[in-house]
Scaffold this active site. Structure first.
Site, PDB file in Angstrom:
ATOM      1  N   ARG A  15      32.875  41.699  46.525  1.00 30.66           N
ATOM      2  CA  ARG A  15      32.815  41.285  45.122  1.00 30.66           C
ATOM      3  C   ARG A  15      32.568  42.525  44.277  1.00 30.66           C
ATOM      4  NH1 ARG A  15      35.196  37.420  46.376  1.00 30.66           N
ATOM      5  NH2 ARG A  15      34.655  35.232  46.089  1.00 30.66           N
ATOM      6  N   HIS A  49      42.818  41.560  43.321  1.00 28.43           N
ATOM      7  CA  HIS A  49      42.079  40.576  44.135  1.00 28.43           C
ATOM      8  C   HIS A  49      43.046  39.780  45.030  1.00 28.43           C
ATOM      9  CE1 HIS A  49      38.148  38.053  44.296  1.00 28.43           C
ATOM     10  NE2 HIS A  49      38.788  38.003  45.445  1.00 28.43           N
ATOM     11  N   GLU A  91      37.293  40.795  36.143  1.00 30.76           N
ATOM     12  CA  GLU A  91      38.650  40.487  36.628  1.00 30.76           C
ATOM     13  C   GLU A  91      39.307  39.505  35.683  1.00 30.76           C
ATOM     14  OE1 GLU A  91      38.519  39.277  40.747  1.00 30.76           O
ATOM     15  OE2 GLU A  91      37.311  40.992  41.307  1.00 30.76           O
TER      16      GLU A  91
END
Ligand code: DGY
Length: 324
Positions: free
Chosen positions: A237, A285, A266
């Protein structure tokens, strides 16, 4: 009457049909306050929710008095206030096993792409800069036989260690909450404290969830302990790394490069300095983002919700104490 469920993610047709055979499903775009306000009755009668990438906190739960289970299409559950869910007796289900190998592949992709500068030199080919035999300014560094340090020896850390050990002959160091016998026996992994791992690793690979303990675990002090030739990889993360400190360390050459699949914000803002650093490989991601794995995760999340709402949970529950 079938229990009411809110779906806030698009599912493949067959999985939607499976969900609809058990529940009355309302599909919504997200769980934002605006959506909740516009669909107050639906949220009020929902017994289950299924989706990903939306915050489920105390304020949200005030609108869902009948909620019994939440099923996330992810292994990570930092979007959920687990304490608040548990207090209300709501089961939180996740997908911990189906994505392990795919995320480990993503981490290895970052290791290779950063070390060999794959994206940077591929771009030079596309822009016509490859006009003769290449010289040292195009060279990368070796991956094989280098030391890999893994932060977090969960399923994904273990799958990464397997790739590094058998595929690339890399010695493995790791730091985790406890010793991992399988990693030590199968991959000869050596447990060490964080400072030792940072100082001795050529690749520092983060495979940690986001918790109060892991938030900004890697900051200026930790980056300073790394070798200047080392590469930092993060597919856990974003907020596990203090991104400002990382940018500074990359600019000042305190570490060699970074391969990042996750970020503090993000999508990554277009003005992020990370985007203009040549020694950064930034991915959107994609950890688990293959057709096969995303399908398997969605299927797992559907089965998890069916199990939770029918009192048949055998696995994948984050807060099993609520089931008793
Ligand atoms: C997860 O499932 O938490 C991962 O971040 C998906 O890539």
């Amino acid at each position: 009457m079938k229990p009411s469920v809110i779906l806030y993610k698009t599912l493949p047709d067959d999985l939607l049909a499976r969900l609809e055979s058990h529940f009355t499903v309302t599909q919504l775009a997200d769980l934002s306050p605006e959506t909740v306000r516009q669909n107050a009755q639906t949220f009020a009668r929902a017994e289950g929710i299924l989706g990903s990438s939306e915050k489920v906190d105390k304020a949200f739960l005030e609108h869902t008095p009948g909620l019994r289970a939440a099923s996330t299409v992810s292994v990570g559950y930092d979007n959920f206030d687990v304490a608040a869910l548990s207090e209300r007796g709501i089961a939180l289900m996740h997908t911990p096993t189906v994505l392990t190998e795919t995320v480990a592949d993503t981490m290895m992709t970052l290791v290779l792409a950063t070390a060999r500068r794959a994206l940077e030199v591929a771009e030079r080919v596309k822009t016509g800069e490859w006009t003769g035999s290449i010289g040292p300014d195009w060279f990368g560094i070796d991956v094989h036989h280098k030391t890999m340090g893994i932060l977090g020896m969960g399923r994904i850390g273990l799958a990464l260690a397997q790739r590094a050990h058998f595929g690339f002959n890399m010695p493995i160091l790791y730091n985790a909450r406890r010793h991992h016998q399988e990693a030590e026996e199968r991959f000869n992994a050596r447990y060490c404290d964080l400072d030792t791992l940072l100082a001795e690793s050529d690749f520092v690979c983060i495979s940690l969830p986001l918790t109060e303990e892991t938030w900004h675990l890697i900051g200026a002090g930790q980056l300073a302990r790394m070798k200047s030739s080392a590469i930092l990889i993060n597919a856990g993360r974003g907020p596990v790394i203090d991104e400002k400190a990382l940018i500074q360390a990359l600019i000042e050459g305190k570490i060699h490069a970074a391969g990042l699949d996750v970020f503090e914000q993000e999508p990554l803002p277009p003005d992020s300095p990370l985007l203009s650093l040549p020694n950064v490989v930034a991915l959107p991601h994609i950890g688990s983002a293959t057709h096969e794995t995303r399908y398997n995760m969605a299927a797992c999340a559907v089965d998890n919700l069916i199990a939770a709402l029918s009192g048949n949970v055998k696995e994948n529950c984050v807060n099993p104490q609520v089931l008793k």
